[in-house]
Design an enzyme around this catalytic site. Structure first.
Site, PDB file in Angstrom:
ATOM      1  N   LYS A 215       0.871  -0.975   0.016  1.00  0.00           N
ATOM      2  CA  LYS A 215       0.047   0.045  -0.263  1.00  0.00           C
ATOM      3  C   LYS A 215       1.084   1.385  -0.052  1.00  0.00           C
ATOM      4  O   LYS A 215       0.528   1.980  -0.912  1.00  0.00           O
ATOM      5  CB  LYS A 215      -0.424   0.279   1.373  1.00  0.00           C
ATOM      6  N   CYS A 269      -4.046  10.852   1.702  1.00  0.00           N
ATOM      7  CA  CYS A 269      -3.426   9.495   1.081  1.00  0.00           C
ATOM      8  C   CYS A 269      -1.676   9.424   0.651  1.00  0.00           C
ATOM      9  O   CYS A 269      -0.467   9.115   1.546  1.00  0.00           O
ATOM     10  CB  CYS A 269      -3.776   8.246   0.465  1.00  0.00           C
TER      11      CYS A 269
HETATM   12  N1  SAJ Z   1      -1.953  14.484  -8.267  1.00  0.00           N
HETATM   13  C1  SAJ Z   1      -0.618  16.220  -9.042  1.00  0.00           C
HETATM   14  N2  SAJ Z   1      -0.845  14.975 -10.758  1.00  0.00           N
HETATM   15  C2  SAJ Z   1      -1.433  14.003 -10.591  1.00  0.00           C
HETATM   16  C3  SAJ Z   1      -2.063  13.043 -10.518  1.00  0.00           C
HETATM   17  C4  SAJ Z   1      -2.365  14.494  -8.826  1.00  0.00           C
HETATM   18  O1  SAJ Z   1      -0.111  16.760  -8.772  1.00  0.00           O
HETATM   19  O2  SAJ Z   1      -0.365  13.477 -12.140  1.00  0.00           O
HETATM   20  C5  SAJ Z   1      -2.616  15.589  -7.149  1.00  0.00           C
HETATM   21  C6  SAJ Z   1      -3.563  15.268  -7.047  1.00  0.00           C
HETATM   22  O3  SAJ Z   1      -4.435  16.720  -7.899  1.00  0.00           O
HETATM   23  C7  SAJ Z   1      -3.517  15.249  -5.653  1.00  0.00           C
HETATM   24  C8  SAJ Z   1      -3.342  14.591  -5.135  1.00  0.00           C
HETATM   25  O4  SAJ Z   1      -1.682  14.191  -6.221  1.00  0.00           O
HETATM   26  O5  SAJ Z   1      -3.418  16.653  -4.737  1.00  0.00           O
HETATM   27  C9  SAJ Z   1      -3.010  12.918  -5.089  1.00  0.00           C
HETATM   28  O6  SAJ Z   1      -4.288  12.620  -5.576  1.00  0.00           O
HETATM   29  P1  SAJ Z   1      -4.910  11.278  -6.431  1.00  0.00           P
HETATM   30  O7  SAJ Z   1      -5.559  11.340  -7.444  1.00  0.00           O
HETATM   31  O8  SAJ Z   1      -2.968  11.211  -7.275  1.00  0.00           O
HETATM   32  O9  SAJ Z   1      -4.648  10.160  -5.554  1.00  0.00           O
HETATM   33  P2  SAJ Z   1      -5.994  10.387  -4.231  1.00  0.00           P
HETATM   34  O10 SAJ Z   1      -5.109  10.403  -3.288  1.00  0.00           O
HETATM   35  O11 SAJ Z   1      -7.040  10.303  -4.136  1.00  0.00           O
HETATM   36  O12 SAJ Z   1      -5.672   8.129  -4.011  1.00  0.00           O
HETATM   37  C10 SAJ Z   1      -4.537   7.936  -3.963  1.00  0.00           C
HETATM   38  C11 SAJ Z   1      -4.561   6.449  -4.972  1.00  0.00           C
HETATM   39  N3  SAJ Z   1      -3.596   6.120  -5.114  1.00  0.00           N
HETATM   40  C12 SAJ Z   1      -3.456   5.978  -5.838  1.00  0.00           C
HETATM   41  O13 SAJ Z   1      -2.794   6.178  -7.063  1.00  0.00           O
HETATM   42  C13 SAJ Z   1      -0.945   4.834  -6.491  1.00  0.00           C
HETATM   43  C14 SAJ Z   1      -5.711   5.262  -4.094  1.00  0.00           C
HETATM   44  O14 SAJ Z   1      -6.115   4.453  -4.985  1.00  0.00           O
HETATM   45  C15 SAJ Z   1      -5.992   5.466  -3.065  1.00  0.00           C
HETATM   46  O15 SAJ Z   1      -6.692   4.673  -2.643  1.00  0.00           O
HETATM   47  C16 SAJ Z   1      -5.922   6.500  -2.367  1.00  0.00           C
HETATM   48  O16 SAJ Z   1      -4.449   7.686  -2.886  1.00  0.00           O
HETATM   49  C17 SAJ Z   1      -5.516   5.782  -0.534  1.00  0.00           C
HETATM   50  O17 SAJ Z   1      -6.726   5.585   0.028  1.00  0.00           O
HETATM   51  O18 SAJ Z   1      -4.420   5.567  -0.837  1.00  0.00           O
END
Ligand code: SAJ
Length: 442
Positions: A215, A269
């Site tokens: 995770k 996360c």
């Molecule tokens: N972000 C960027 N650039 C990107 C992608 C995201 O700046 O290209 C930013 C987003 O705006 C946000 C942050 O990163 O601020 C996180 O967003 P996210 O969509 O990447 O992830 P979370 O936190 O919503 O969900 C993640 C997911 N993990 C992965 O994709 C490896 C999800 O599958 C998990 O279940 C979740 O964390 C968790 O609960 O741990």
């Protein structure tokens, strides 16, 4: 193993959808939350969070009688712990000058303790909360063994991480592959029996510590990848390159998939979990801690860009669009957009922020506008911080007559330069610096 009754501790973004999904598949589910407001809201048939489809799922689970909610656990065949593991805000670790964040495990500890009085021989306990490696074995098992029952012998104990994406939780809960780590192989098997109730994705059995590490590795990998995208944005600005175009071209390579730069990394996360590795082994987690520092510094980078765009921040009126941590969710936890607003205000800017998914949010030191129009009306500049669909679809030509602003700053590559320019705006974009001399040979 056969399960009739389940108790879910923690009715937040993970616990509530999980409870509702099990209830929809015929289990009797008792949901527990220590927050009386959450319990009352649910008992009135409403939900306290925004997640597509969840209101309907919870309503029908309650109506069917399969889901009940209160503030204390009841006897059950299985227990799922899905409580938050944020980081501590007052205390930090230190390794050779690196200040790192520490996990706050109090909720996991007290939820585990709450199970003790109702734990019975033959039960299954599953920890779902993202936790530092070895939490199941070194924190949860010893607490449960105060019952004089032995983990792995008298009751089963597993770690099974949730990996669902906010905004798509109900679908991903069912469809995603699931890793189930048992403290014995029999425990993992019991975990599989439970989740097979509704999981359609593959279920992989392993040991508890591997599942914990899986995770954190997933979210750490994403954090490091976003950090490099953010660093590319900074480099592109220095070299007079449009980072979005450069990323698009680089991503045509079959083995390259660069993520998107933005105002920083938020949520409960990805901006938190990598610190669990740093806390557990700071001397080994060097790239990981550096990536965290890059992403945490991104709001400051955005503020410097805004400052240049509007010519100093003192008394400038900035309309900040979006405060959520990512597009189309109402979750404000660890949001970099909020950090940007604070930093702008620290520099003397007058910020009117607007978050359509949480218009009534109460935030320390930030005043939310009453609506979109009042946020932009007399602004000097419009700053886009979150790529919500409704912001992405703004028509600049119609917007121009409803705001005094003629400067717009887009940190998420949502807006089209030509359209905004034709509507009379100067559009600045993160990762693009229009001032260096042209790179093209004439
Ligand atoms: N972000 C960027 N650039 C990107 C992608 C995201 O700046 O290209 C930013 C987003 O705006 C946000 C942050 O990163 O601020 C996180 O967003 P996210 O969509 O990447 O992830 P979370 O936190 O919503 O969900 C993640 C997911 N993990 C992965 O994709 C490896 C999800 O599958 C998990 O279940 C979740 O964390 C968790 O609960 O741990």
């Amino acid at each position: 193993m056969k399960f009739n009754k389940l108790c879910v501790l923690g009715l937040g973004y993970i616990g509530l959808p999980t409870a509702a999904t099990f209830a929809a598949h015929g289990l009797k589910v008792h949901g527990v939350d220590i927050n009386p407001r959450v319990v009352d809201t649910l008992n009135e048939g409403r939900i306290h969070i925004h997640e597509p489809g969840l209101q309907t799922a919870v309503e029908s689970a309650l109506r069917s009688g399969n889901l009940t909610v209160s503030s204390s656990p009841e006897e059950a065949d299985a227990f799922i712990i899905a409580v938050p593991t944020p980081f501590q805000h007052e205390k930090f670790g230190d390794h050779n000058g690196l200040r790192y964040k520490l996990a706050d495990m109090r909720a996991v500890t007290s939820a585990t303790e709450a199970i003790l009085p109702v734990l019975r021989k033959g039960n299954l306990v599953v920890l779902e909360s993202t936790s530092p490696p070895r939490t199941t074995v070194e924190l949860v098992a010893p607490i449960l063994e105060r019952s004089n029952l032995q983990a792995g012998k008298d009751f089963h104990l597993c770690y099974s991480p949730e990996r669902v994406l906010p905004g798509q939780i109900l679908r991903e809960l069912v469809e995603n592959a699931r890793v189930i780590g048992g403290i014995t192989s029999e425990s993992a098997r019991a975990g599989r029996d439970l989740y097979e109730t509704f999981v359609k994705g593959e279920i992989h059995e392993t040991d508890a510590t591997t599942a914990e590490m899986v995770k954190i590795m997933e979210n750490t990998t994403r954090d490091v990848n976003i950090a490099i995208a953010n660093e590319f944005a900074r480099l592109a600005e220095k070299f007079g390159v449009d980072v979005w175009e450069a990323i698009r071209l680089a991503n045509l390579h079959p083995r390259i998939n660069i993520l998107s730069p933005g105002p920083g990394v938020g949520g409960h996360c990805i901006s938190v979990d990598p610190w669990f590795f740093v806390e557990a082994a700071p001397e080994l987690a060097q790239l990981i801690s550096q990536a965290r520092l890059v992403n945490d510094a991104q709001p400051r980078f955005v503020v410097e860009k805004v400052k240049r765009a509007v010519g100093g921040l003192k008394n400038k009126r900035i309309a900040a669009l979006g405060l959520a941590y990512k597009p189309d969710v109402d979750d404000l936890r660890e949001s970099p957009a909020i950090e940007v607003v604070h930093l702008l205000q620290d520099e003397g800017a007058q910020v009117k922020a607007w978050e359509p998914f949480a218009p009534d949010a109460k935030l320390d030191g930030i005043k939310l506008a009453n609506d979109f129009n009042s946020a932009i009306l007399d602004a000097d500049a419009i700053l886009l911080l979150v790529n919500h669909s409704q912001f992405r679809n703004i028509n600049p030509a119609s917007l121009a007559s409803t705001t005094s602003a003629r400067i717009a700053i887009d940190t998420v590559n949502a807006w089209n330069v030509t359209e905004w320019q034709s509507a009379g705006f100067v559009l600045h974009r993160l990762g693009v610096n229009t001032s260096p001399a042209s790179n093209r040979h004439s």
